[in-house]
Design an enzyme around this catalytic site. Structure first.
Site, PDB file in Angstrom:
ATOM      1  N   ARG A 121       0.808  -1.234   0.000  1.00  0.00           N
ATOM      2  CA  ARG A 121       0.000   0.000   0.000  1.00  0.00           C
ATOM      3  C   ARG A 121       0.836   1.277   0.000  1.00  0.00           C
ATOM      4  NH1 ARG A 121      -3.117  -3.507   3.266  1.00  0.00           N
ATOM      5  NH2 ARG A 121      -5.116  -3.997   2.268  1.00  0.00           N
ATOM      6  N   LYS A 143       3.159  11.097 -11.218  1.00  0.00           N
ATOM      7  CA  LYS A 143       2.355  10.202 -12.050  1.00  0.00           C
ATOM      8  C   LYS A 143       3.101   8.890 -12.257  1.00  0.00           C
ATOM      9  CE  LYS A 143      -0.646  13.206 -14.780  1.00  0.00           C
ATOM     10  NZ  LYS A 143      -1.051  13.571 -16.153  1.00  0.00           N
ATOM     11  N   GLU A 185       9.205  17.733 -24.984  1.00  0.00           N
ATOM     12  CA  GLU A 185       8.597  18.185 -23.735  1.00  0.00           C
ATOM     13  C   GLU A 185       9.168  19.536 -23.307  1.00  0.00           C
ATOM     14  OE1 GLU A 185       6.081  16.905 -22.291  1.00  0.00           O
ATOM     15  OE2 GLU A 185       5.974  14.793 -22.885  1.00  0.00           O
ATOM     16  N   LYS A 227       7.345  22.654 -14.426  1.00  0.00           N
ATOM     17  CA  LYS A 227       6.532  21.486 -14.080  1.00  0.00           C
ATOM     18  C   LYS A 227       6.146  21.529 -12.601  1.00  0.00           C
ATOM     19  CE  LYS A 227       4.865  17.175 -14.586  1.00  0.00           C
ATOM     20  NZ  LYS A 227       5.658  16.023 -15.070  1.00  0.00           N
ATOM     21  N   GLU A 237      -4.801  16.859 -10.529  1.00  0.00           N
ATOM     22  CA  GLU A 237      -5.572  17.214 -11.727  1.00  0.00           C
ATOM     23  C   GLU A 237      -7.043  17.444 -11.410  1.00  0.00           C
ATOM     24  OE1 GLU A 237      -4.857  14.272 -14.761  1.00  0.00           O
ATOM     25  OE2 GLU A 237      -3.000  15.249 -15.369  1.00  0.00           O
ATOM     26  N   ARG A 242      -3.430  21.341 -14.228  1.00  0.00           N
ATOM     27  CA  ARG A 242      -2.389  20.396 -14.607  1.00  0.00           C
ATOM     28  C   ARG A 242      -2.626  19.827 -15.997  1.00  0.00           C
ATOM     29  NH1 ARG A 242       0.594  15.949 -10.687  1.00  0.00           N
ATOM     30  NH2 ARG A 242       1.884  15.003 -12.304  1.00  0.00           N
ATOM     31  N   ASN A 246      -0.644  18.431 -20.792  1.00  0.00           N
ATOM     32  CA  ASN A 246      -0.972  17.435 -21.809  1.00  0.00           C
ATOM     33  C   ASN A 246      -1.107  18.049 -23.205  1.00  0.00           C
ATOM     34  OD1 ASN A 246      -1.091  15.085 -20.167  1.00  0.00           O
ATOM     35  ND2 ASN A 246      -3.049  15.788 -19.349  1.00  0.00           N
ATOM     36  N   HIS A 249      -0.785  15.889 -26.277  1.00  0.00           N
ATOM     37  CA  HIS A 249      -0.789  14.498 -25.866  1.00  0.00           C
ATOM     38  C   HIS A 249      -2.039  13.727 -26.310  1.00  0.00           C
ATOM     39  CE1 HIS A 249       2.650  15.777 -23.615  1.00  0.00           C
ATOM     40  NE2 HIS A 249       2.785  14.633 -22.990  1.00  0.00           N
ATOM     41  N   HIS A 253      -0.966  10.298 -27.879  1.00  0.00           N
ATOM     42  CA  HIS A 253      -1.323   8.974 -27.366  1.00  0.00           C
ATOM     43  C   HIS A 253      -2.055   8.148 -28.425  1.00  0.00           C
ATOM     44  CE1 HIS A 253      -1.061  10.352 -22.871  1.00  0.00           C
ATOM     45  NE2 HIS A 253       0.117  10.181 -23.435  1.00  0.00           N
ATOM     46  N   HIS A 266       8.044   8.473 -27.222  1.00  0.00           N
ATOM     47  CA  HIS A 266       6.991   9.329 -26.684  1.00  0.00           C
ATOM     48  C   HIS A 266       7.177  10.784 -27.106  1.00  0.00           C
ATOM     49  CE1 HIS A 266       3.916  10.890 -24.052  1.00  0.00           C
ATOM     50  NE2 HIS A 266       4.798  11.650 -23.426  1.00  0.00           N
TER      51      HIS A 266
END
Length: 364
Positions: A121, A143, A185, A227, A237, A242, A246, A249, A253, A266
């Protein structure tokens, strides 16, 4: 050494930037995690030499350090390799003070980070990014996650690191394609948050592309600060801020998913996605030709692609974009520029315009 502080209350941490200072990592980990005596160092087949030297440095600092290595590549962000890390933690008799040290690019950061987020956990995490992309983006912000055959990063969690250790010397041996991919990026930060930074990149594109140390330090430090500023204001988010990270993106993606993970790096997909997003914004009337031209010229100057390498079916791309994390009820939403240094979230973009931009992109 430069330090960027990520201020998140009890979860605050430092991003340390150095050059050729691996020996200092042990003291950094001990300061960030005073209760930790055992660590699992995770690398892949590309970052293994770095992971082994870091494991030795941590052992030299008095920590009990185990290691785990997974195959390099996006395909390792999967349940099978996650289980490999769970097994390694079990064999190490990991408890909740055991730290996971992720040494590698974005794949390792996401995979090892998710293992840390979910084993027992939650275990402490230290990020040691070895690629430009991971230094300026994925190692900061918490993330973590793995891919699913139906989409990228569909399984994941927010799990902030206890610290990020960036050794710019790792970039000296990074393959050219990997290094250039990471610059996408960097360009993104200029477009979405800092027009002056974008102008700096325009003026120093050659120095950045050829990895001049002073330019690299400025680029990585500024990217991390930008960032961190966003993460501090919208860690989970929830406010929508935030989401600006993206930019490009949603398209990217889709290219990654339809092409199969690994066809495009990427950053390459993000570069093409930013080009599509800028052209979509122009079609809507948010920006003019000058904006698109500046972005395209900078991407070109840095050696980044601006068009897909394969003509993927438009219907397949649209289907993936409808399942993007920003989508609501199948309605596509896009981060689009309104001026240099500013972007906004739009949820009312007509699908025919999206299709037209995609058609134009795959035809180039």
């Amino acid at each position: 050494m430069e330090t960027v502080r990520v201020n998140l209350g009890a979860r605050s941490y430092d991003i340390a930037l150095a050059h050729g200072a691996t020996a200092g990592l042990g003291a950094f980990v001990r300061a960030a995690l005073p209760k930790t005596s055992t660590v699992l160092v995770v690398g892949d087949s590309n970052s293994r030499p770095h992971a082994e030297s870091i494991q030795a440095a941590l052992t030299g600092a008095g920590l009990r350090a185990g290691g785990a290595v997974v195959p390099a590549g996006e395909a390792s962000k999967c349940l099978d390799q996650l289980a490999v890390l769970y097994d390694a933690l079990y064999e190490l008799a990991a408890d909740r003070s055991t730290a996971v040290v992720a040494v590698g690019g974005g794949v390792i950061g996401d995979l090892a980070g998710f293992a840390a987020a979910t084993y027992n956990r939650g275990l402490p995490l230290v990020m040691v990014p070895t690629t430009l992309l991971s230094m300026v983006d994925s190692s900061v912000g918490g993330k973590t996650g793995i891919n699913h055959p139906k989409g990228k990063n569909l399984i994941g969690s927010f799990h902030q690191p206890a610290g990020v250790w960036i050794d710019l010397a790792f970039l000296d041996t990074l393959p050219a394609r990997e290094f250039i991919s990471g610059l996408a990026e960097v360009v993104k930060y200029g477009v979405i948050l800092d027009a002056d930074f974008f102008a700096y990149l325009e003026a120093h594109a050659h120095a950045v592309r050829t990895r001049e140390p002073g330019a690299l330090l400025r680029v990585v430090t500024r990217s991390c600060r930008l960032k961190a500023d966003v993460v501090e204001q919208d860690e989970y988010e929830r406010t929508g801020l935030r989401a600006v990270l993206n930019y490009g993106h949603t398209f990217a993606h889709a290219f990654e998913t339809c092409g199969g993970y690994g066809t495009l790096l990427h950053g390459e997909a993000v570069s093409i996605g930013m080009e599509c997003a800028a052209r979509l914004a122009r079609e809507i009337g948010l920006i003019g030709d000058e904006f698109v031209s500046r972005q395209t010229k900078l991407l070109d100057a840095l050696g980044l692609p601006t068009a897909p390498p394969v003509r993927w079916p438009i219907d397949d791309l649209i289907a993936v974009m409808r399942r993007d994390k920003k989508a609501v009820g199948g309605q596509m939403r896009f981060i689009l520029p309104t001026r240099m240094g500013e972007v906004k979230l739009f949820d009312d973009v007509p699908e025919p315009l999206v299709r037209a931009v995609l058609e134009s992109a795959v035809s180039r």
